[in-house]
Write an enzyme that holds these catalytic residues in place. Structure first.
Site, PDB file in Angstrom:
ATOM      1  CG  HIS A  37      -1.860   1.187   1.219  1.00 25.91           C
ATOM      2  ND1 HIS A  37      -2.808   1.365   0.240  1.00 25.91           N
ATOM      3  CD2 HIS A  37      -1.974   2.243   2.056  1.00 25.91           C
ATOM      4  CE1 HIS A  37      -3.467   2.483   0.480  1.00 25.91           C
ATOM      5  NE2 HIS A  37      -2.988   3.040   1.577  1.00 25.91           N
ATOM      6  CG  HIS A  57      -3.955   6.566   2.294  1.00 24.31           C
ATOM      7  ND1 HIS A  57      -4.380   5.284   2.525  1.00 24.31           N
ATOM      8  CD2 HIS A  57      -4.494   7.309   3.288  1.00 24.31           C
ATOM      9  CE1 HIS A  57      -5.136   5.255   3.614  1.00 24.31           C
ATOM     10  NE2 HIS A  57      -5.221   6.481   4.093  1.00 24.31           N
ATOM     11  CB  CYS A  63      -2.703   3.137  -3.134  1.00 25.25           C
ATOM     12  SG  CYS A  63      -1.887   1.520  -2.999  1.00 25.25           S
TER      13      CYS A  63
END
Length: 127
Positions: free
Chosen positions: A19, A31, A109
């Site tokens: 991530h 994010h 992401c």
């Protein structure tokens, strides 16, 4: 992590995927995260072929990382010159609350944070 600087890309290891978040200062990151994300990597992997709703959020780094390991990873600095910090932060903050279609292969992401830092959306984990 004491040496974090505004605009740094944060890579968070979550099982077999990563991530990504952008450090914006004072212990916070921005994010792109699945709206339904429950920090369960299996639920994310189930969405690999499909698309899901995602949202741009500003949260404490420690809350986003949880028990996972993380590091600074400005991996494209040799390929692209980072945009000016002021531009990165202004762009990141202006996107807060935006909703996106999340797709692990085309709009994830990592694409989001590399677009903010370099002006180019890329994802090494997809390539």
């Amino acid at each position: 992590m004491a040496n974090l600087k505004q605009g740094d890309l944060i890579e968070i290891s979550r099982w077999i995927i990563k991530h990504w978040a952008l450090y914006v200062g004072d212990g916070y990151v921005i994010h792109l995260t699945l709206a339904s994300e429950d920090a369960n990597a299996v639920s994310i992997i189930e969405k690999v072929v499909g698309e899901d709703k995602a949202k741009v959020k500003r949260e404490k780094l420690e809350d986003v990382v949880g028990q996972d390991k993380y590091c600074i990873n400005n991996h494209l600095d040799k390929q692209y010159e980072p945009r000016p910090i002021e531009d990165i932060l202004q762009d990141a903050n202006s996107r807060l609350g935006e909703k996106h279609r999340y797709n692990l292969l085309r709009n994830n992401c990592e694409h989001f944070v590399t677009l903010l830092r370099y002006g180019v959306p890329q994802s090494r984990q997809v390539q």
